[in-house]
Scaffold this motif. Structure first.
Motif, PDB file in Angstrom:
ATOM      1  N   HIS A  21      71.845 -62.830 -11.515  1.00 12.80           N
ATOM      2  CA  HIS A  21      72.036 -61.398 -11.695  1.00 12.80           C
ATOM      3  C   HIS A  21      73.423 -61.129 -12.279  1.00 12.80           C
ATOM      4  CE1 HIS A  21      68.403 -61.293  -9.545  1.00 12.80           C
ATOM      5  NE2 HIS A  21      68.896 -61.287  -8.318  1.00 12.80           N
ATOM      6  N   VAL A  22      73.459 -60.467 -13.378  1.00 10.53           N
ATOM      7  CA  VAL A  22      74.715 -60.142 -14.048  1.00 10.53           C
ATOM      8  C   VAL A  22      74.964 -58.645 -13.896  1.00 10.53           C
ATOM      9  CG1 VAL A  22      75.975 -60.137 -16.225  1.00 10.53           C
ATOM     10  CG2 VAL A  22      74.419 -62.027 -15.681  1.00 10.53           C
ATOM     11  N   PHE A  23      76.011 -58.288 -13.183  1.00  6.94           N
ATOM     12  CA  PHE A  23      76.341 -56.893 -12.957  1.00  6.94           C
ATOM     13  C   PHE A  23      77.415 -56.481 -13.964  1.00  6.94           C
ATOM     14  CE2 PHE A  23      74.935 -58.555  -8.847  1.00  6.94           C
ATOM     15  CZ  PHE A  23      73.879 -57.685  -8.597  1.00  6.94           C
ATOM     16  N   ARG A  24      77.130 -55.422 -14.682  1.00  2.78           N
ATOM     17  CA  ARG A  24      78.018 -55.019 -15.774  1.00  2.78           C
ATOM     18  C   ARG A  24      78.807 -53.741 -15.481  1.00  2.78           C
ATOM     19  NH1 ARG A  24      73.347 -56.999 -18.235  1.00  2.78           N
ATOM     20  NH2 ARG A  24      73.727 -58.779 -19.618  1.00  2.78           N
ATOM     21  N   GLN A  25      78.225 -52.841 -14.677  1.00  2.00           N
ATOM     22  CA  GLN A  25      78.887 -51.555 -14.484  1.00  2.00           C
ATOM     23  C   GLN A  25      78.755 -51.086 -13.046  1.00  2.00           C
ATOM     24  OE1 GLN A  25      77.347 -47.934 -16.530  1.00  2.00           O
ATOM     25  NE2 GLN A  25      79.463 -47.664 -17.232  1.00  2.00           N
ATOM     26  N   LEU A  26      79.859 -50.557 -12.519  1.00  2.00           N
ATOM     27  CA  LEU A  26      79.876 -49.916 -11.211  1.00  2.00           C
ATOM     28  C   LEU A  26      79.847 -48.413 -11.411  1.00  2.00           C
ATOM     29  CD1 LEU A  26      80.386 -49.913  -8.083  1.00  2.00           C
ATOM     30  CD2 LEU A  26      82.843 -49.807  -8.641  1.00  2.00           C
ATOM     31  N   SER A  27      78.829 -47.766 -10.852  1.00  2.00           N
ATOM     32  CA  SER A  27      78.758 -46.305 -10.860  1.00  2.00           C
ATOM     33  C   SER A  27      79.197 -45.790  -9.496  1.00  2.00           C
ATOM     34  CB  SER A  27      77.328 -45.825 -11.153  1.00  2.00           C
ATOM     35  OG  SER A  27      76.982 -46.064 -12.488  1.00  2.00           O
ATOM     36  N   VAL A  28      80.204 -44.939  -9.495  1.00  2.00           N
ATOM     37  CA  VAL A  28      80.733 -44.375  -8.249  1.00  2.00           C
ATOM     38  C   VAL A  28      80.344 -42.902  -8.189  1.00  2.00           C
ATOM     39  CG1 VAL A  28      82.764 -43.975  -6.825  1.00  2.00           C
ATOM     40  CG2 VAL A  28      82.657 -45.996  -8.311  1.00  2.00           C
ATOM     41  N   ILE A  29      79.579 -42.541  -7.165  1.00  4.40           N
ATOM     42  CA  ILE A  29      79.132 -41.169  -6.966  1.00  4.40           C
ATOM     43  C   ILE A  29      80.120 -40.465  -6.044  1.00  4.40           C
ATOM     44  CG2 ILE A  29      77.323 -39.714  -5.974  1.00  4.40           C
ATOM     45  CD1 ILE A  29      75.312 -41.923  -6.733  1.00  4.40           C
ATOM     46  N   VAL A  30      80.640 -39.327  -6.506  1.00  3.64           N
ATOM     47  CA  VAL A  30      81.627 -38.580  -5.731  1.00  3.64           C
ATOM     48  C   VAL A  30      81.105 -37.170  -5.469  1.00  3.64           C
ATOM     49  CG1 VAL A  30      84.048 -37.891  -5.544  1.00  3.64           C
ATOM     50  CG2 VAL A  30      83.422 -39.865  -6.969  1.00  3.64           C
ATOM     51  N   PRO A  31      80.522 -36.908  -4.287  1.00  2.00           N
ATOM     52  CA  PRO A  31      80.122 -35.534  -3.953  1.00  2.00           C
ATOM     53  C   PRO A  31      81.366 -34.711  -3.619  1.00  2.00           C
ATOM     54  CG  PRO A  31      79.094 -37.180  -2.493  1.00  2.00           C
ATOM     55  CD  PRO A  31      80.208 -37.846  -3.213  1.00  2.00           C
ATOM     56  N   VAL A  32      81.481 -33.535  -4.190  1.00  2.00           N
ATOM     57  CA  VAL A  32      82.687 -32.725  -4.009  1.00  2.00           C
ATOM     58  C   VAL A  32      82.312 -31.300  -3.643  1.00  2.00           C
ATOM     59  CG1 VAL A  32      84.748 -31.779  -5.118  1.00  2.00           C
ATOM     60  CG2 VAL A  32      84.004 -34.098  -5.665  1.00  2.00           C
ATOM     61  N   PHE A  33      82.933 -30.793  -2.589  1.00  2.00           N
ATOM     62  CA  PHE A  33      82.795 -29.381  -2.242  1.00  2.00           C
ATOM     63  C   PHE A  33      84.138 -28.862  -1.761  1.00  2.00           C
ATOM     64  CE2 PHE A  33      81.748 -26.074   1.050  1.00  2.00           C
ATOM     65  CZ  PHE A  33      81.420 -25.072   0.139  1.00  2.00           C
ATOM     66  N   GLN A 112      81.621 -42.490  -2.830  1.00  2.00           N
ATOM     67  CA  GLN A 112      83.050 -42.267  -2.559  1.00  2.00           C
ATOM     68  C   GLN A 112      83.284 -40.807  -2.239  1.00  2.00           C
ATOM     69  OE1 GLN A 112      86.208 -44.351  -3.010  1.00  2.00           O
ATOM     70  NE2 GLN A 112      86.844 -42.535  -1.853  1.00  2.00           N
ATOM     71  N   ASP A 113      83.824 -40.507  -1.045  1.00  3.06           N
ATOM     72  CA  ASP A 113      84.222 -39.137  -0.736  1.00  3.06           C
ATOM     73  C   ASP A 113      85.495 -38.782  -1.497  1.00  3.06           C
ATOM     74  OD1 ASP A 113      82.084 -38.716   0.916  1.00  3.06           O
ATOM     75  OD2 ASP A 113      83.199 -38.983   2.790  1.00  3.06           O
ATOM     76  N   ALA A 114      85.720 -37.483  -1.666  1.00  2.00           N
ATOM     77  CA  ALA A 114      86.866 -37.005  -2.452  1.00  2.00           C
ATOM     78  C   ALA A 114      88.039 -36.572  -1.593  1.00  2.00           C
ATOM     79  CB  ALA A 114      86.427 -35.829  -3.339  1.00  2.00           C
ATOM     80  N   ASP A 115      88.001 -36.835  -0.286  1.00  2.00           N
ATOM     81  CA  ASP A 115      88.993 -36.251   0.624  1.00  2.00           C
ATOM     82  C   ASP A 115      90.132 -37.185   1.016  1.00  2.00           C
ATOM     83  OD1 ASP A 115      87.654 -38.035   2.218  1.00  2.00           O
ATOM     84  OD2 ASP A 115      86.687 -36.512   3.467  1.00  2.00           O
ATOM     85  N   LEU A 116      90.231 -38.350   0.372  1.00  2.00           N
ATOM     86  CA  LEU A 116      91.308 -39.315   0.584  1.00  2.00           C
ATOM     87  C   LEU A 116      91.219 -40.060   1.913  1.00  2.00           C
ATOM     88  CD1 LEU A 116      94.419 -37.342  -0.804  1.00  2.00           C
ATOM     89  CD2 LEU A 116      92.763 -38.754  -2.052  1.00  2.00           C
TER      90      LEU A 116
END
Length: 254
Positions: A21-33, A112-116
């Protein structure tokens, strides 16, 4: 030795020999409110991470109906790496992740959360077991790494929800409720997220466990914030989580 490159859909590249398996890209989902004060800093930290191997980075931010000016900050940050999707009204973390999963491009997917509270410097530690073929799902555990400022009620609630998950699904997790959940994207194929709010965490955990996957855990750092700083989760979300843990254990449709 011949190699077979496997794309996120599971189809090989047409070559004979063992699957690699060759992984090429990491997608990071950031829900923000309503994270005007932290979202620029978390994106700066994400851009600064040196990813292992030859992975490239895609950041998909879902602005979940923010009303504090977050949208203006995100407009200034959007570029070839950072994409922004907007909900006209607030729908919840689960809904934001569901929207993002419909448009991410990477073959690894991380929340990934956006709150640090969670540090992107921990990403390589999460990614390493997947690149080494040890796992397809990795959770970052706040209870085996460094942490500060977790409210006693939240500590107890997290422990209880994790224990309930372990009993009902025969798992051995230390932190089911962690934000840091990393998936080989193929694991998510055929899984429909129905949760609207923070019950996303038990829902996705229940569904992958019921499909027979094992979850690998690594220690991460955690710096909890105060309610006065914008912390949003409450005891009501804990009630929703326990309902989800029980529901997805016994429902036929997963």
């Amino acid at each position: 030795m011949a190699e077979s490159t496997v794309d996120p859909s599971g189809h090989d590249g047409g070559m004979s020999g063992p699957e690699i398996h060759v992984f090429r890209q990491l997608s990071v989902i950031v829900p923000v409110f309503n994270e005007r004060n932290t979202v620029a800093e978390i994106i700066r930290r994400m851009r600064a991470v040196t990813l292992p191997g030859s992975l490239t980075l895609e950041v998909l931010v879902v602005d979940d109906g923010s009303s504090d000016g977050t949208d203006k900050v995100l407009t200034a940050l959007e570029d070839s790496t950072v994409r922004v999707v907007t909900h006209p009204t607030n729908q919840g973390k689960g809904a934001a992740i569901r929207t993002a999963l419909g448009t991410v491009r990477g073959d690894l997917v991380l929340i990934q959360d956006a709150d640090l509270e969670y540090d992107p410097d921990d990403w390589p530690r999460l990614i390493d077991p997947i690149l080494k073929g040890k796992a397809q799902i990795v959770y970052g555990s706040r209870f085996t790494g460094e942490r500060k400022n977790m409210f006693p009620s939240h500590w107890l609630g997290n422990r209880f929800l994790t224990l309930a998950t372990n009993i009902l699904y025969r798992s051995t997790l230390s932190d089911m409720e962690t934000c840091y959940k990393l998936f080989d994207r193929r694991v998510l194929a055929g899984i429909t997220i129905r949760s609207e709010r923070f019950d996303f965490e038990p829902e996705i955990t229940a569904k992958v466990l019921r499909r027979g996957y094992r979850i690998y855990e690594v220690p991460i750092s955690y710096a909890g914030r105060e309610i006065s700083e914008g912390k949003k989760i409450s005891w009501r979300d804990g009630v929703g989580a326990i309902i989800a843990i029980v529901r997805y254990r016994f429902t036929r449709r997963i």
